[in-house]
Scaffold this motif. Structure first.
Motif, PDB file in Angstrom:
ATOM      1  N   GLY A 508       0.799  -1.227   0.000  1.00  0.00           N
ATOM      2  CA  GLY A 508       0.000   0.000   0.000  1.00  0.00           C
ATOM      3  C   GLY A 508       0.825   1.266   0.000  1.00  0.00           C
ATOM      4  O   GLY A 508       0.485   2.242  -0.689  1.00  0.00           O
ATOM      5  N   SER A 509       1.910   1.312   0.748  1.00  0.00           N
ATOM      6  CA  SER A 509       2.718   2.531   0.817  1.00  0.00           C
ATOM      7  C   SER A 509       3.373   2.857  -0.519  1.00  0.00           C
ATOM      8  O   SER A 509       3.708   4.019  -0.778  1.00  0.00           O
ATOM      9  CB  SER A 509       3.778   2.400   1.907  1.00  0.00           C
ATOM     10  N   LEU A 510       3.563   1.849  -1.380  1.00  0.00           N
ATOM     11  CA  LEU A 510       4.159   2.073  -2.698  1.00  0.00           C
ATOM     12  C   LEU A 510       3.112   2.392  -3.756  1.00  0.00           C
ATOM     13  O   LEU A 510       3.244   3.363  -4.499  1.00  0.00           O
ATOM     14  CB  LEU A 510       4.939   0.825  -3.134  1.00  0.00           C
ATOM     15  N   ILE A 511       2.042   1.609  -3.800  1.00  0.00           N
ATOM     16  CA  ILE A 511       1.101   1.689  -4.924  1.00  0.00           C
ATOM     17  C   ILE A 511       0.014   2.733  -4.729  1.00  0.00           C
ATOM     18  O   ILE A 511      -0.648   3.126  -5.697  1.00  0.00           O
ATOM     19  CB  ILE A 511       0.436   0.322  -5.171  1.00  0.00           C
ATOM     20  N   ALA A 512      -0.224   3.190  -3.509  1.00  0.00           N
ATOM     21  CA  ALA A 512      -1.379   4.056  -3.217  1.00  0.00           C
ATOM     22  C   ALA A 512      -1.417   5.271  -4.139  1.00  0.00           C
ATOM     23  O   ALA A 512      -0.425   5.986  -4.285  1.00  0.00           O
ATOM     24  CB  ALA A 512      -1.340   4.508  -1.765  1.00  0.00           C
ATOM     25  N   CYS A 513      -2.582   5.499  -4.726  1.00  0.00           N
ATOM     26  CA  CYS A 513      -2.762   6.697  -5.543  1.00  0.00           C
ATOM     27  C   CYS A 513      -2.725   7.927  -4.645  1.00  0.00           C
ATOM     28  O   CYS A 513      -3.308   7.934  -3.560  1.00  0.00           O
ATOM     29  CB  CYS A 513      -4.079   6.636  -6.300  1.00  0.00           C
ATOM     30  N   ASP A 514      -2.049   8.957  -5.113  1.00  0.00           N
ATOM     31  CA  ASP A 514      -1.880  10.183  -4.337  1.00  0.00           C
ATOM     32  C   ASP A 514      -2.885  11.257  -4.730  1.00  0.00           C
ATOM     33  O   ASP A 514      -2.949  12.309  -4.095  1.00  0.00           O
ATOM     34  CB  ASP A 514      -0.448  10.712  -4.541  1.00  0.00           C
ATOM     35  N   VAL A 515      -3.653  11.005  -5.789  1.00  0.00           N
ATOM     36  CA  VAL A 515      -4.566  12.018  -6.334  1.00  0.00           C
ATOM     37  C   VAL A 515      -5.986  11.714  -5.874  1.00  0.00           C
ATOM     38  O   VAL A 515      -6.545  10.662  -6.210  1.00  0.00           O
ATOM     39  CB  VAL A 515      -4.502  12.050  -7.874  1.00  0.00           C
ATOM     40  N   PRO A 516      -6.603  12.618  -5.117  1.00  0.00           N
ATOM     41  CA  PRO A 516      -7.949  12.345  -4.597  1.00  0.00           C
ATOM     42  C   PRO A 516      -9.043  12.759  -5.583  1.00  0.00           C
ATOM     43  O   PRO A 516      -8.828  13.542  -6.501  1.00  0.00           O
ATOM     44  CB  PRO A 516      -8.011  13.221  -3.343  1.00  0.00           C
ATOM     45  N   ALA A 517     -10.223  12.216  -5.347  1.00  0.00           N
ATOM     46  CA  ALA A 517     -11.449  12.683  -5.993  1.00  0.00           C
ATOM     47  C   ALA A 517     -12.385  13.184  -4.899  1.00  0.00           C
ATOM     48  O   ALA A 517     -12.215  12.861  -3.721  1.00  0.00           O
ATOM     49  CB  ALA A 517     -12.106  11.549  -6.780  1.00  0.00           C
ATOM     50  N   ASP A 518     -13.356  13.970  -5.288  1.00  0.00           N
ATOM     51  CA  ASP A 518     -14.346  14.418  -4.309  1.00  0.00           C
ATOM     52  C   ASP A 518     -15.095  13.232  -3.717  1.00  0.00           C
ATOM     53  O   ASP A 518     -15.443  13.225  -2.534  1.00  0.00           O
ATOM     54  CB  ASP A 518     -15.329  15.383  -4.967  1.00  0.00           C
ATOM     55  N   PHE A 519     -15.349  12.217  -4.554  1.00  0.00           N
ATOM     56  CA  PHE A 519     -16.062  11.026  -4.106  1.00  0.00           C
ATOM     57  C   PHE A 519     -15.243   9.807  -4.512  1.00  0.00           C
ATOM     58  O   PHE A 519     -14.838   9.680  -5.672  1.00  0.00           O
ATOM     59  CB  PHE A 519     -17.454  10.951  -4.725  1.00  0.00           C
TER      60      PHE A 519
END
Length: 628
Positions: A508-519
């Motif tokens: 998870g610490s490597l692959i997690a997307c850093d760009v959020p969405a509102d939902f």
């Protein structure tokens, strides 16, 4: 408006007598006759009466018709005993050829009354007593002011000689009490019912709340949200635009006090030769609930308890996964925002199989097509966005697999520092957005180190266009909302649940997307999230409470939501359609995500029985009837 205690406790009949006697203490009727309906009054020549009645039926929220008199009738037996409409309002407006010529305290001396017809229209003052009992502050009464009324840029549905803009009242409501205010007013449809807009007044074309067109400014307190109800002063706008030779109305804020209780359990009983009052029933299961769907600009939406419950069931169906990155009501809020949208861009594509050609997986495109199909059927403009390397292939897949819906051609994002802004906005101008919603489903998401990883932790950045830049740019563009749909946490938009991804997902610490969405809609398989969005949009389209809110209470409503269901089921995903589309993907060499099998499976799960069962369950929830 503050009144002395001696007025506050008087009955409507006693107050009408004081008004008839020109008691100077009664300037407006706000805060008076607590527990009773109040009414606006419009008096028109007989030859315009049928047109105006049709105008009321076509615009039920601003013009809830309580009673239509006979020609020359000055009383209104169904509404009040011993009343005389010529003397029982504290101030009247007189119009000639559509122009306000004077305000008077009595119409008793007016000639030509025998040719005039009176229309009595429900007023929002009729629900203020119930708001107070529910603990909702009524700011206009607290501040001793008439209610604020605004002419909007929303046009009413025309009928005969009548057409005009909608007029609304605004009441500041504490955000924590919005549901209470909505429920109380929904249960009083004779007094305009539930709000028609909650949030930024610019959505209605109102530029400055401090300058009402009628009434007085009512100030918001810290934590208040502006809430707008349809207003009977719309009828005055109708007089101004239709220009009758002679007409009368109440002066805004100076209403006719009826003897009708403000409870929905007390329907009017009109004589046989009078007009039956409209919309006297409010079904509890259709009571709307209020949800915030946008911060900038501020926007809330409404949906009935029944529709909300079903969408939450959809969320449960797609979320049966022990590693679910679940956030309550993300599906519901996304569907509400999409329902308000007019132009949507959808992106998908996860080239997890970097060693194969093509490298894409079977999760994502089916869900994207399901959403696009429903959005197009709702009249939304849809753009399909993918990687430049995959445009031709995706277009060929759609041309072969999707024949009953005309989908837009595939698009891609140009390169360059300003590419995202120019894609999102006309001429790159952030004040002129081209889209109001972006959706990413099973789309490779950028990690914190700038790379893109599949679930095995392999960097696939060389196969991915920087479509994330659209979501990043949208954060600073008012009016663009975003949704991300994923199942592993490395998909675009899952930055909203990044902490959960890091703590719960392998690597998870490597692959997690850093760009959020509102939902951030999470599902066991991303396609299921796309199917659920399509079903949720269907439920909102067939939800009377939500449709009334979208349409601002204007337009003729179907007798029941069942009237429209048959035509809309064809736009839902189905087992047959999804099986056929998956077959086409396999034909083009698209492989299952986890196994890389070139087979009828998605994420290692065979279409039958797993995916077909999920689709069937979603449809069962969606099409299950709700008994009124």
């Amino acid at each position: 408006m503050q009144h002395s205690g001696s007025l506050d406790c008087l009955s409507p009949a006693e107050l009408r007598l004081l008004i008839r006697q020109k008691d100077s203490r009664i300037r407006t009727t706000a805060g008076l006759a607590d527990g009773y309906q109040q009414a606006g009054v419009v008096v028109l020549p007989n030859h315009l009466a049928d047109d105006f009645e049709a105008f009321c039926h076509s615009n039920p929220a601003p013009l809830p018709l309580l009673y239509r008199s006979q020609s020359g009738e000055t009383s209104c037996p169904p509404l009040a005993k011993h009343a005389d409409i010529r003397t029982d309002i504290s101030q009247y407006c007189v119009y000639e050829e559509g122009c306000l010529v004077e305000t008077v305290s009595s119409l008793a001396a007016s000639g030509l009354w025998s040719d005039m017809v009176c229309f009595y229209l429900g007023c929002s003052f009729g629900f203020e007593g119930k708001l107070k009992k529910a603990g909702v502050p009524v700011r206009n009464v607290e501040q001793g002011r008439n209610i604020s009324m605004y002419r909007t840029a929303v046009g009413c549905f025309p009928a005969g000689k009548f057409s005009c803009p909608l007029v609304v009242t605004m009441r500041p409501i504490p955000a924590a009490l919005l549901d209470a205010a909505v429920e109380v007013t929904h249960l009083n449809p004779l007094a305009h019912g539930a709000p028609v807009h909650i949030g930024d007044p610019a959505f209605l074309g109102i530029q400055d709340l401090s300058r009402p067109d009628y009434g007085e400014q009512v100030e918001l307190q810290p934590g208040d949200v502006p809430v707008f109800w349809a207003c009977g002063v719309t009828a005055i706008e109708a007089i101004l635009s239709s220009k009758p030779p002679l007409a009368f109305s109440h002066s805004p804020g100076c209403m006719f006090l009826t003897d009708i209780p403000d409870t929905p359990s007390s329907p009017l009983t009109a004589p046989s030769d009078s007009l039956e009052p409209q919309h006297t029933k409010a079904h509890p299961e259709q009571t709307p609930l209020c949800f915030q769907v946008s911060h900038n600009p501020l926007l809330y939406s409404l949906a009935s308890q029944a529709a909300v419950a079903k969408i939450r069931q959809l969320e449960t169906v797609i979320g049966e996964d022990p590693e679910l990155l679940f956030v309550q009501d993300e599906l519901l809020r996304s569907c509400l925002a999409l329902s308000h949208s007019s132009s949507v861009a959808i992106t998908t594509g996860f080239p997890t199989h970097y060693m194969h050609s093509p490298p894409d997986e079977t999760d994502g495109p089916p869900g994207a097509i399901a959403m696009a199909t429903m959005l197009l059927s709702l009249g939304k403009k849809v753009t399909m966005l993918t990687d430049r390397r995959a445009v031709e292939m995706n277009q060929a897949i759609i041309d072969e697999a999707v024949r009953n819906v005309k989908l837009p051609p595939q698009s891609s994002l140009d390169s360059g520092p300003d590419a995202a802004l120019h894609f999102l906005c006309h001429h790159g101008d952030a004040s002129k957005p081209r889209y109001d919603h972006l959706v990413a489903i099973e789309r490779s998401g950028r990690a914190s180190d700038g790379n893109y990883y599949n679930m095995r932790g392999i960097n696939i950045k060389h196969l991915v266009d920087p479509i994330d830049n659209l979501f990043i740019a949208a954060m600073d563009i008012p009016g663009i909302t975003t949704t991300g749909i994923g199942d592993g946490g490395n998909e675009l938009g899952m930055g909203k649940v990044k902490d959960k991804v890091i703590n719960l997902m392998p690597k998870g610490s490597l692959i997690a997307c850093d760009v959020p969405a509102d939902f951030a809609i999470t599902a066991g398989v991303s396609n299921w999230g796309g199917y659920a969005v399509a079903c949720g949009l269907y439920l909102l389209h067939t939800c009377p409470s939500h449709q009334r809110y979208l349409k601002k209470g204007l337009g003729l409503e179907p007798v029941t939501p069942q009237d429209q269901l048959q035509d809309w089921t064809a736009n839902l995903p189905s087992v047959d359609k999804e099986e056929s589309f998956l077959s086409t993907l396999v034909k083009f060499g698209i492989r299952s995500g986890k196994t890389a099998h070139l087979a009828m499976e998605v994420d290692g799960l065979t279409f039958h029985p797993t995916h077909s069962d999920i689709i069937s369950r979603l449809l069962e929830v969606t099409q299950r009837s709700t008994t009124p």
